[in-house]
Design an enzyme around this catalytic site. Structure first.
Site, PDB file in Angstrom:
ATOM      1  N   SER A   1      -3.878 -17.952  10.285  1.00  0.00           N
ATOM      2  CA  SER A   1      -2.766 -17.566   9.432  1.00  0.00           C
ATOM      3  C   SER A   1      -2.966 -16.134   8.932  1.00  0.00           C
ATOM      4  CB  SER A   1      -2.655 -18.524   8.240  1.00  0.00           C
ATOM      5  OG  SER A   1      -1.594 -18.160   7.390  1.00  0.00           O
ATOM      6  N   GLY A   2      -1.953 -15.305   9.105  1.00  0.00           N
ATOM      7  CA  GLY A   2      -2.038 -13.906   8.696  1.00  0.00           C
ATOM      8  C   GLY A   2      -2.517 -12.971   9.777  1.00  0.00           C
TER       9      GLY A   2
ATOM     10  N   THR B   1       3.689 -14.014  14.244  1.00  0.00           N
ATOM     11  CA  THR B   1       5.146 -13.931  14.169  1.00  0.00           C
ATOM     12  C   THR B   1       5.641 -12.564  14.614  1.00  0.00           C
ATOM     13  OG1 THR B   1       5.180 -15.543  12.353  1.00  0.00           O
ATOM     14  CG2 THR B   1       7.118 -14.140  12.622  1.00  0.00           C
TER      15      THR B   1
ATOM     16  N   ASN C   1      -1.146 -14.648   3.956  1.00  0.00           N
ATOM     17  CA  ASN C   1      -0.109 -13.968   4.719  1.00  0.00           C
ATOM     18  C   ASN C   1       1.152 -13.859   3.866  1.00  0.00           C
ATOM     19  OD1 ASN C   1       1.505 -12.875   6.681  1.00  0.00           O
ATOM     20  ND2 ASN C   1       1.369 -14.597   8.102  1.00  0.00           N
TER      21      ASN C   1
ATOM     22  N   SER D   1       4.190 -15.858   6.333  1.00  0.00           N
ATOM     23  CA  SER D   1       3.557 -16.913   7.131  1.00  0.00           C
ATOM     24  C   SER D   1       4.595 -17.907   7.639  1.00  0.00           C
ATOM     25  CB  SER D   1       2.510 -17.648   6.286  1.00  0.00           C
ATOM     26  OG  SER D   1       1.955 -18.728   7.012  1.00  0.00           O
ATOM     27  N   SER D   2       4.532 -18.219   8.921  1.00  0.00           N
ATOM     28  CA  SER D   2       5.425 -19.228   9.497  1.00  0.00           C
ATOM     29  C   SER D   2       4.986 -20.603   9.026  1.00  0.00           C
ATOM     30  CB  SER D   2       5.401 -19.156  11.027  1.00  0.00           C
ATOM     31  OG  SER D   2       5.932 -17.947  11.486  1.00  0.00           O
TER      32      SER D   2
ATOM     33  N   GLY E   1      -0.653 -20.848  12.478  1.00  0.00           N
ATOM     34  CA  GLY E   1      -2.065 -20.537  12.676  1.00  0.00           C
ATOM     35  C   GLY E   1      -2.978 -21.516  11.959  1.00  0.00           C
TER      36      GLY E   1
ATOM     37  N   GLU F   1      -5.340 -23.063   9.370  1.00  0.00           N
ATOM     38  CA  GLU F   1      -5.267 -22.888   7.929  1.00  0.00           C
ATOM     39  C   GLU F   1      -6.391 -23.623   7.218  1.00  0.00           C
ATOM     40  OE1 GLU F   1      -0.427 -22.308   7.363  1.00  0.00           O
ATOM     41  OE2 GLU F   1      -1.401 -24.157   6.679  1.00  0.00           O
TER      42      GLU F   1
END
Length: 874
Positions: free
Chosen positions: A133-134, A138, A180, A183-184, A410, A412
């Site tokens: 994540s981050g 995306t 992030n 973040s998605s 991602g 996490e």
């Protein structure tokens, strides 16, 4: 166009590059700047962790965030904007014959390779974008989509619609987290559908596991979904009045779900778009354009539900604290206020044949309210995805191939991790397993089958971890689904089952200090999960009273959101089928994830590994330990080592000979089988160390296949240029003949026009001459008439003494010559206009014939007299 050749790797020291510190040279374009160090990790002299990190850090500090290793592209998040994605750069990769060889590593190069591979090999492609994540997944997916939409949608607005889905999906599906700012919070698999000619015909988006819990609760320092802030901030004054927003204050401060103390806490620059851009994106999607107001109305209902609170606490009967909030929600959802309040604060229970109403406790009413809030937002999200797919559905020719882009959440690890994090990390484990199989397992099995010795290649296998989570009957998720089926099931009993089942598993451990938690050792590291609430989240309950109330809403849009679907596709919805087996959130998620993996296995896969240089989201900050952990746990280090030792490209003998026989002399392609392959590669300049020949296949080292493909494309390009030259020469000759014929036709037409003009001029001249002659004759006749008249008058005066016949018509005989001339003039039509004119234009109303005997002529002469009466005749 003659293709550009890539410069040799690592031939210059870092100071020789324009991107090095202190360099005074003009900066190179992104497609010309190979950067310091090695752009291909397998070309490093050493494959140790330190060598990889030093090379990555050197390139990162110079602005070269991309490095490749065979089929893998490593992308480091710069946390700032870089001039790497200009139109000039995109066109350079688009026009290149072999971008993976000719141009520096880039997302555009991966996209170009996927597009050309689809056309050349007649096979669908997929790009798997993974990372923590981050790490920038995306943004990488957006860049990939930008290239594919540009190169394959000429003459259509489909590419515009595809690109406009990005701000919509990011606004509704992304949020700020600890790691992030964008973040998605859902997984996405976007497939671009192509015809046999490579033209994009449509697109389809599949989403996975929207994080519903974020709608009603966020961790400290985190925020809700972007669209909630965007809509609350950007509504017009008329809409604010319609939705009942407070006057004179910022709307984002008024709603508890936004988790803000003041509006200044929102960093609007981190948002994917503002309200104006969001409405413009909606306008591009035809199926959503006329639904904007309805969507904003539902979003405002979600925000107002967050402000709904109850008097009392715990087990007290729930009563609404502020009736105005319920009234606002009811007005926005077009339902009765009293019915909505009753559905939230009470529940109907069946006792025998009767239904009784039972008051809800404050805690239970809060859960019911939160369930409605999550249901409204998640169903709105699903509706938007459905309408986007309707707008992007294929048209025209039949779809033959597709290029899929996987933008999955991602890995996490938060201070508190629940069912959502377990599902997210499990999805990353599945993709990691797929990466391992593609890069290691399948390769090693192929080496053994073909009898190729490449030495010892070690790698981290997560097969046991995937089975720990997903194994039928005994896996963690399987036991969770089973526990939800029992009426007396609870989080504690489920936790006890998985502890007893996996106590000896190497990747599972108990938490001694917290009896409600357990720890799993994932490939990036250990994650501790809090079991409390697992069953409730998997069941995802929603009061049937609320469902019925929404289905009977006066707003057709709200009805549409809550209408029963015929399919069983909606992940997380609770349904019972004929088998009476409970289907929860994880069941739908596991089914969708297995379908995704199956789809990806049927394509040619390309991998992009996104990594973050630090944990603080700061630019120009390369933390050695953070990068080392990611490079190792993601398999990049092992992939580089395996690539250096092995041969990543495998081709059957017949395919190699048929595909590349054009790039070598004909004498080298007379043989077949292994001997023919060896002769072809030797003629192509490939050394014996760069390939191995097995029983039925040839194994090529790093870069060999790309070099052969480049030579093949150069040969084809030269032949195409020759063909173009011949066709252009033929077309030029054809155009020249047409021009000559056109010129001859123009000259002929000009000559004919000139002849016609001359004939017309000649006719006009003759007409003028005839008119002049007639005028002259008329003038002469007038003179003669005057002479005759004067003579006649003289004769009349002189004949009075010796007249004969009628006194009125007696006259002295004119000379014979004069009479003949007058008679001839009268007979020829040249008699002048006068009293005795035979050709007078206007006849008198009455006239008579006057006669006299002409003794000299011996005949009677008749002259027309213009006098109206006999008395008037002179």
């Amino acid at each position: 166009r003659k293709p550009r050749r890539a410069p040799p790797l690592c031939q210059d020291p870092p100071s020789a590059h324009s991107c090095a510190p202190g360099c005074s040279a003009m900066p190179k374009a992104a497609y010309e700047d190979w950067g310091p160090g090695c752009s291909e990790l397998s070309s490093l002299k050493s494959a140790t962790d330190k060598a990889l990190l030093d090379n990555t850090e050197e390139r990162y500090k110079a602005g070269n965030i991309y490095t490749r290793s065979g089929r893998l592209l490593l992308a480091v998040n710069p946390y700032k904007k870089l001039p790497l994605y200009t139109d000039e750069t995109l066109q350079a990769y688009k026009s290149s014959l072999a971008p993976q060889v000719e141009l520096p590593p880039h997302v555009y190069a991966v996209a170009a390779s996927a597009h050309s591979g689809m056309l050349q090999n007649s096979m669908s492609q997929s790009v798997i974008i993974s990372g923590e994540s981050g790490a920038g997944k995306t943004e990488t997916a957006k860049i990939l989509l930008e290239y594919l939409a540009e190169v394959s949608c000429s003459g259509s607005d489909l590419h515009k619609r595809v690109l406009k889905t990005n701000p919509i999906m990011e606004s509704f599906g992304c949020a700020k987290t600890v790691w992030n700012n964008n973040s998605s919070r859902f997984g996405k698999f976007l497939t671009l559908q192509f015809s046999a000619s490579g033209r994009m015909q449509g697109a389809f988006m599949k989403t996975y596991l929207l994080e519903k819990s974020r709608i009603t609760s966020q961790l400290p320092g985190e925020q809700n979904y972007h669209v909630l802030y965007t809509v609350a901030k950007g509504l017009s004054s008329a809409q604010r009045t319609e939705f009942g927003l407070p006057k004179g204050s910022d709307a984002v401060e008024s709603f508890k779900l936004l988790n803000l103390k003041k509006a200044g806490d929102v960093k609007w620059a981190d948002f994917p778009c503002d309200f104006k851009e969001l409405t413009e994106a909606f306008a591009v999607i035809p199926s959503l354009n006329d639904k904007q107001s309805s969507c904003w109305r539902v979003i405002m209902a979600v925000l107002y539900l967050g402000n709904l609170s109850f008097t009392g606490q715990g087990e007290d009967d729930a009563k609404v604290k502020d009736p105005a909030v319920v009234a606002a929600v009811a007005r926005l959802l077009s339902c009765e206020t009293a019915q909505l309040e009753k559905a939230i604060c009470t529940q109907n229970m069946k006792a025998g044949l009767d239904w009784i109403s039972k008051p809800n406790t404050v805690a239970y009413a809060s859960d019911v309210k939160n369930a409605l809030t999550k249901a409204l937002y998640s169903r709105l999200f699903d509706y938007i995805v459905e309408m986007v797919n309707v707008s992007l559905e294929k048209s025209g020719d039949e779809m033959r191939y597709f290029i899929g882009a996987v933008d999955i959440f991602g890995f996490e690890c938060f201070p508190t991790n629940s069912l959502e994090q377990l599902c997210i990390n499990f999805a990353n484990e599945k993709l990691q397993k797929m990466f391992t199989q593609a890069v290691f397992e399948s390769v090693l099995s192929e080496y053994q089958k073909e009898g190729i010795d490449v030495g010892d290649i070690t790698y981290e296998d997560n097969k046991l971890l995937v089975e720990l989570i997903d194994k039928p009957a005994t896996g963690i998720l399987s036991l969770l689904a089973e526990e939800c089926f029992f009426p007396s099931g609870s989080d504690a009993s489920w936790l006890q089952k998985i502890k007893s089942q996996h106590a000896k598993h190497a990747n599972f451990s108990e938490e001694r200090l917290d009896r409600t938690a357990f720890t799993i050792s994932h490939y990036p590291g250990k994650v501790t999960y809090q079991s409390t609430g697992f069953l409730e989240k998997n069941k995802d309950p929603l009061s049937q009273d609320l469902v019925v109330l929404m289905q009977f809403s006066d707003d057709d849009f709200v009805k549409t959101l809550f209408e029963e679907k015929q399919s069983t596709a909606m992940a997380g919805s609770v349904r019972r089928f004929k088998s009476a087996k409970f289907v929860g959130l994880i069941d739908g998620f596991r089914t969708s994830l297995n379908q995704l993996v199956k789809t990806l296995e049927g394509t040619k896969t390309h991998f992009i590994r996104c990594v973050k240089p630090n944990m603080d989201k700061k630019p120009d900050n390369f933390v050695f330990d953070v990068m080392q952990r990611q490079l190792y746990t993601s398999g990049v280090v092992q992939a580089v080592q395996a690539t250096r030792k092995g041969f990543p490209d495998h081709l059957p003998f017949a395919e190699l000979l048929s595909r590349f026989e054009l790039v070598v002399p004909k004498s080298a392609t007379n043989k077949k089988g292994a001997d023919g392959v060896r002769a072809l590669l030797s003629s192509a300049g490939v050394s014996d160390k760069e390939f191995r020949i097995g029983k039925t296949k040839v194994f090529l080292g790093v870069g060999v296949l790309d070099q052969l493909e480049q030579r093949r494309m150069e040969y084809i390009a030269s032949k195409v240029l020759s063909m173009q030259m011949l066709v252009r020469a033929y077309n030029a000759r054809k155009r020249l003949k047409l021009l000559r014929d056109e010129k001859a036709r123009a000259a002929k037409a000009k000559a004919e026009a000139e002849a016609a003009a001359r004939a017309a001029e000649e006719a006009a001249r003759k007409e003028r001459e005839a008119a002049e002659a007639a005028a002259q004759r008329q003038e002469r006749a007038g003179v003669v008439n005057e002479q005759l008249m004067s003579r006649r008058g003289r004769r009349r005066r002189s004949s009075r003494s010796g007249q004969t016949g009628c006194r009125r018509h007696s006259r002295q005989s004119a000379p014979r010559q004069t009479r003949r001339r007058a008679t001839a003039a009268a007979q020829s039509g040249r008699w002048p206009t006068g009293q005795h004119d035979r050709r007078t234009a206007t006849a008198p109303p009455r006239w008579r014939w006057c006669c006299r005997l002409q003794a000299a002529r011996g005949r009677r002469s008749r002259l027309r007299c213009e006098a109206p009466t006999k008395e008037g005749c002179e």
